[in-house]
Design an enzyme around this catalytic site. Structure first.
Site, PDB file in Angstrom:
ATOM      1  N   GLU A  93     -10.253 -18.870 -36.878  1.00 55.54           N
ATOM      2  CA  GLU A  93     -10.987 -18.513 -35.647  1.00 55.54           C
ATOM      3  C   GLU A  93     -10.027 -17.927 -34.596  1.00 55.54           C
ATOM      4  OE1 GLU A  93     -14.438 -19.117 -35.243  1.00 55.54           O
ATOM      5  OE2 GLU A  93     -14.730 -20.233 -37.093  1.00 55.54           O
TER       6      GLU A  93
HETATM    7  C1  LIG Z   1      -8.613 -21.946 -45.071  1.00 51.66           C
HETATM    8  C2  LIG Z   1      -8.902 -20.658 -44.382  1.00 51.66           C
HETATM    9  C3  LIG Z   1     -10.218 -20.266 -44.189  1.00 51.66           C
HETATM   10  C4  LIG Z   1     -10.505 -19.041 -43.589  1.00 51.66           C
HETATM   11  N1  LIG Z   1     -11.805 -18.624 -43.480  1.00 51.66           N
HETATM   12  C5  LIG Z   1     -12.064 -17.340 -43.100  1.00 51.66           C
HETATM   13  C6  LIG Z   1     -13.387 -16.800 -43.197  1.00 51.66           C
HETATM   14  O1  LIG Z   1     -14.335 -17.496 -43.572  1.00 51.66           O
HETATM   15  N2  LIG Z   1     -13.588 -15.496 -42.876  1.00 51.66           N
HETATM   16  C7  LIG Z   1     -12.564 -14.698 -42.450  1.00 51.66           C
HETATM   17  O2  LIG Z   1     -12.817 -13.524 -42.169  1.00 51.66           O
HETATM   18  N3  LIG Z   1     -11.291 -15.180 -42.339  1.00 51.66           N
HETATM   19  C8  LIG Z   1     -11.017 -16.474 -42.661  1.00 51.66           C
HETATM   20  N4  LIG Z   1      -9.729 -16.962 -42.585  1.00 51.66           N
HETATM   21  C9  LIG Z   1      -8.656 -16.084 -42.131  1.00 51.66           C
HETATM   22  C10 LIG Z   1      -8.081 -16.492 -40.805  1.00 51.66           C
HETATM   23  O3  LIG Z   1      -8.972 -16.198 -39.774  1.00 51.66           O
HETATM   24  C11 LIG Z   1      -6.726 -15.780 -40.666  1.00 51.66           C
HETATM   25  O4  LIG Z   1      -5.839 -16.429 -41.557  1.00 51.66           O
HETATM   26  C12 LIG Z   1      -6.189 -15.808 -39.257  1.00 51.66           C
HETATM   27  O5  LIG Z   1      -6.962 -15.024 -38.405  1.00 51.66           O
HETATM   28  C13 LIG Z   1      -4.734 -15.327 -39.189  1.00 51.66           C
HETATM   29  O6  LIG Z   1      -4.554 -14.136 -39.890  1.00 51.66           O
HETATM   30  P1  LIG Z   1      -3.361 -14.021 -40.963  1.00 51.66           P
HETATM   31  O7  LIG Z   1      -3.476 -15.184 -41.879  1.00 51.66           O
HETATM   32  O8  LIG Z   1      -3.382 -12.686 -41.540  1.00 51.66           O
HETATM   33  O9  LIG Z   1      -2.054 -14.244 -40.120  1.00 51.66           O
HETATM   34  P2  LIG Z   1      -1.223 -13.100 -39.267  1.00 51.66           P
HETATM   35  O10 LIG Z   1      -2.185 -12.351 -38.483  1.00 51.66           O
HETATM   36  O11 LIG Z   1      -0.390 -12.395 -40.266  1.00 51.66           O
HETATM   37  O12 LIG Z   1      -0.375 -14.033 -38.382  1.00 51.66           O
HETATM   38  C14 LIG Z   1       0.831 -14.677 -38.784  1.00 51.66           C
HETATM   39  C15 LIG Z   1       1.499 -15.265 -37.543  1.00 51.66           C
HETATM   40  O13 LIG Z   1       1.810 -14.207 -36.625  1.00 51.66           O
HETATM   41  C16 LIG Z   1       1.196 -14.449 -35.376  1.00 51.66           C
HETATM   42  N5  LIG Z   1       0.756 -13.183 -34.801  1.00 51.66           N
HETATM   43  C17 LIG Z   1      -0.013 -12.226 -35.371  1.00 51.66           C
HETATM   44  N6  LIG Z   1      -0.222 -11.215 -34.515  1.00 51.66           N
HETATM   45  C18 LIG Z   1       0.415 -11.545 -33.380  1.00 51.66           C
HETATM   46  C19 LIG Z   1       0.578 -10.913 -32.112  1.00 51.66           C
HETATM   47  N7  LIG Z   1      -0.019  -9.756 -31.807  1.00 51.66           N
HETATM   48  N8  LIG Z   1       1.325 -11.534 -31.196  1.00 51.66           N
HETATM   49  C20 LIG Z   1       1.887 -12.721 -31.452  1.00 51.66           C
HETATM   50  N9  LIG Z   1       1.777 -13.368 -32.603  1.00 51.66           N
HETATM   51  C21 LIG Z   1       1.044 -12.794 -33.568  1.00 51.66           C
HETATM   52  C22 LIG Z   1       0.042 -15.385 -35.670  1.00 51.66           C
HETATM   53  O14 LIG Z   1      -0.336 -16.143 -34.525  1.00 51.66           O
HETATM   54  C23 LIG Z   1       0.603 -16.236 -36.781  1.00 51.66           C
HETATM   55  O15 LIG Z   1       1.375 -17.256 -36.250  1.00 51.66           O
HETATM   56  C24 LIG Z   1      -9.437 -18.216 -43.133  1.00 51.66           C
HETATM   57  C25 LIG Z   1      -8.120 -18.629 -43.311  1.00 51.66           C
HETATM   58  C26 LIG Z   1      -7.841 -19.818 -43.935  1.00 51.66           C
HETATM   59  C27 LIG Z   1      -6.396 -20.204 -44.139  1.00 51.66           C
END
Ligand SMILES: Cc1cc2nc3c(=O)[nH]c(=O)nc-3n(C[C@H](O)[C@H](O)[C@H](O)COP(=O)(O)OP(=O)(O)OC[C@H]3O[C@@H](n4cnc5c(N)ncnc54)[C@H](O)[C@@H]3O)c2cc1C
Length: 601
Positions: free
Chosen positions: A408
């Site tokens: 979220e």
């Molecule tokens: C168990 C689980 C269930 C999920 N369910 C859903 C679902 O139902 N539908 C769906 O669409 N998604 C879902 N997600 C995805 C989830 O919303 C994303 O994992 C989340 O938004 C983070 O994206 P990412 O994993 O690509 O991390 P990244 O975006 O790669 O982030 C990695 C790190 O970098 C930081 N970061 C990234 N961008 C910035 C920035 N601009 N400035 C500072 N820091 C930054 C983040 O805060 C984090 O600490 C789920 C994830 C999990 C693990």
């Protein structure tokens, strides 16, 4: 007073306006219908989830699905759905209550529940056409069908609008062909319908679609992800290969998908915060029972100050989180009612009502997800070696809690959003930050009053302190905006500090107002522990504001300006009567120990 007549704060205005305790809603204000709703939710959790928590740990995905169906039969999936589409059409507070109390037993179920009722169903109730709502929402509300939400992709996580999934219009103009890879999709393994975001041609923004799950239509799934926690929540990749979606299944308009995705997440965020409440209470209850029974050095470990401090902090966090969550929930409910009274449809009113409080939604998501993490961690510590054992529910609670800081919108993203949205509201003139920020600047230039204030009335010093903590935020954020202008977003460490100050202000104020309201109606003696929790929360908030304020100030101010702001910070965070924190913690822990659990909700 009628809702429409009552002064209701707009989103973000808590920072610049005083709220009277009578104007906030608290858990003690629940009506009989809501109390019954809470009881039946708790009964469901005890019977179907808590009694079988081990099945959730053993990756029994089928059991999660079975419980979702049972929740549907009991109407728990339809609380937020309007009656016209087979739902109960209950208000925002009631929907928060169900999200809250259903979350106690296992993160696996609350994730499945949240993904289905929130981001899986809400985009259709909020943005769907009449035909789309008639066709899909009743099935989703009853649990005949389940929903999932496909936004994230391997290359598009936090940067959600950067997805590569494509939607190509057919030559006859009758359908879109969707191709792409979605990742981390909750409920993917058993859902009947996906909300899918895809890009049409080279549009700047993505577009939302309702896609029925049909393996014969180019939809395939990856294996279940191997996860740290929420073991029985189905999380899989979803592949779309020229999946045909009729044009009438586009959600809202072309290019509106990013907006839909973000608004769905606003609702999702505050509900996720609620979903971290009962998890805290249950862990605290188990930890309290254990500490009362476990004997070391010939005494129950509950008698040790080191354990009492943990119990007191856990209870205080839960109380503060409840205070802030239900305050915001009722603000949203009232705003929806006002908009409906002004002639908006339920759909528009709900959308705008939640959007209005997007700042509070982000604040709550961060604060409560971090508190549940802390509480489960201390839960393990109180259980000692047994806490580390997979045979007790502490270990799984700790692992399950971890995800809430990631999905979220990560807590980093939500911290930046909270401050960023506030600054934007100020620029648009919706919240006057500049006026109060200038006043704080002038106050700092003036000579401070040396009068000793009269703090004899309950919470008078604490409320004065909250007002001063708001000044810290205005001083820091106001100067930072002046210094960096639109480049402020590049100064992330500063934004993180500002967000922490903002979060503490909202939580501390909500906690004090709740305890004050209840002390006025139920008596101070009756509310002695709640008063102590409000004081303890504020004390800790002051420490955080002090630390974060210092970090922020020295990062961009120098010389006389820096000295003046640091002096202001000291003045704004100074207690006249330093609270005895050891006494507060002892008082709180003794009450929780005597009640053998948390009894303040
Ligand atoms: C168990 C689980 C269930 C999920 N369910 C859903 C679902 O139902 N539908 C769906 O669409 N998604 C879902 N997600 C995805 C989830 O919303 C994303 O994992 C989340 O938004 C983070 O994206 P990412 O994993 O690509 O991390 P990244 O975006 O790669 O982030 C990695 C790190 O970098 C930081 N970061 C990234 N961008 C910035 C920035 N601009 N400035 C500072 N820091 C930054 C983040 O805060 C984090 O600490 C789920 C994830 C999990 C693990």
């Amino acid at each position: 007073m009628e809702t429409a007549e009552k002064e209701i704060l707009r989103g973000g205005q808590f920072l610049v306006k005083e709220t009277k305790c009578e104007d906030i809603f608290t858990l003690e204000d629940l009506n009989e219908e809501q109390k019954m709703m809470r009881e039946s939710t708790k009964e469901f959790v005890d019977r179907e989830l808590w009694a079988h928590w081990e099945r959730f740990e053993k990756k029994d995905y089928a059991y999660t699905e079975e419980c979702m169906r049972k929740a549907g039969e009991l109407g728990l999936l339809s609380v937020a759905v309007p009656e016209a589409y087979g739902g109960m059409g209950m208000g925002f507070v009631s929907t928060m209550l169900v999200c809250d109390y259903i979350s106690g037993a296992t993160g696996s179920f609350s994730t499945a529940f949240g993904a289905h009722t929130g981001i899986g169903t809400m985009p259709i109730t909020l943005y769907g056409t009449e035909e789309q709502k008639q066709k899909y929402v009743p099935k989703l509300a009853s649990g005949e069908w389940f929903g999932a939400y496909c936004l994230t992709e391997p290359g598009a996580g936090s940067d959600a609008n950067s997805g590569k999934t494509k939607a190509v219009l057919s030559e006859d103009g009758k359908y879109y062909s969707i191709t792409g890879q979605k990742m981390w999709i909750s409920n993917a393994g058993f859902c009947n319908l996906f909300i899918v975001f895809a890009r049409i041609e080279d549009d700047k923004n993505i577009t939302g679609f309702i896609v029925e799950n049909d393996p014969k239509n180019g939809i395939s799934l990856g294996d279940e992800e191997k996860k740290l926690g929420i073991h029985s929540s189905s999380t899989r990749q979803v592949f779309f290969n020229e999946t045909k979606v009729p044009v009438e299944n586009m959600l809202s308009e072309r290019g509106n998908g990013f907006k839909i995705a973000m608004n769905a997440l606003n609702v999702g965020r505050i509900k996720l915060a609620a979903a971290c409440l009962e998890a805290q209470r249950r862990v605290l209850n188990e930890a309290t029972k254990y500490a009362n029974e476990r004997v070391q050095f010939k005494t129950p470990i509950m008698n040790f100050g080191a354990i009492k401090a943990k119990i007191a902090d856990m209870a205080t966090n839960a109380y503060a989180d409840e205070s802030a969550c239900y305050r915001a929930a009722k603000n949203i409910e009232d705003r929806i009612a006002i908009r409906q009274a002004d002639g908006n449809s339920h759909q528009e009113a709900e959308l705008k009502g939640v959007e209005e409080y997007a700042i509070e939604c982000s604040i709550l998501k961060v604060a409560v997800s971090e508190h549940v993490q802390h509480t489960t961690d201390e839960g393990i510590q109180i259980f000692g070696g047994m806490g580390f054992s997979a045979d007790t529910p502490m270990e799984s609670a700790w692992r399950d809690a971890r995800i809430s800081r990631i999905y979220e919108g990560t807590n980093e993203i939500n911290r930046m959003l909270a401050v960023g949205m506030l600054v934007k509201k100020a620029m648009k003139g919706h919240v006057d930050l500049l006026g109060p920020a200038t006043a704080v600047g002038e106050e700092l230039m003036g000579i401070p009053s040396f009068d000793t204030p009269d703090y004899s009335e309950l919470f008078s010093e604490e409320k004065d302190m909250v007002a001063r903590l708001k000044k810290v935020f205005l001083m820091v954020a106001g100067s930072a905006v002046q210094k960096f202008g639109p480049n402020l977003e590049e100064h992330q460490m500063l934004l993180m500090s500002a967000a922490d100050i903002l979060i503490q202000v909202y939580l501390a104020e909500s906690t004090i107002l709740r305890a004050e309201k209840n002390a006025k109606r139920f008596g101070e003696d009756n509310q002695a522990t709640q008063i102590a929790m409000a004081k303890l929360y504020l004390y800790r908030a002051v420490d955080i504001v002090n630390q974060k304020g210092k970090e922020a100030i020295v990062s961009f101010a120098e010389g006389d300006e820096q000295r003046m702001m640091l002096m202001g910070l000291k003045r704004f965070t100074k207690y006249t009567n330093q609270p005895n924190v050891v006494a507060l913690r002892t008082q709180i822990a003794d009450k929780v120990a005597a009640d053998n659990g948390y009894t303040f909700d």
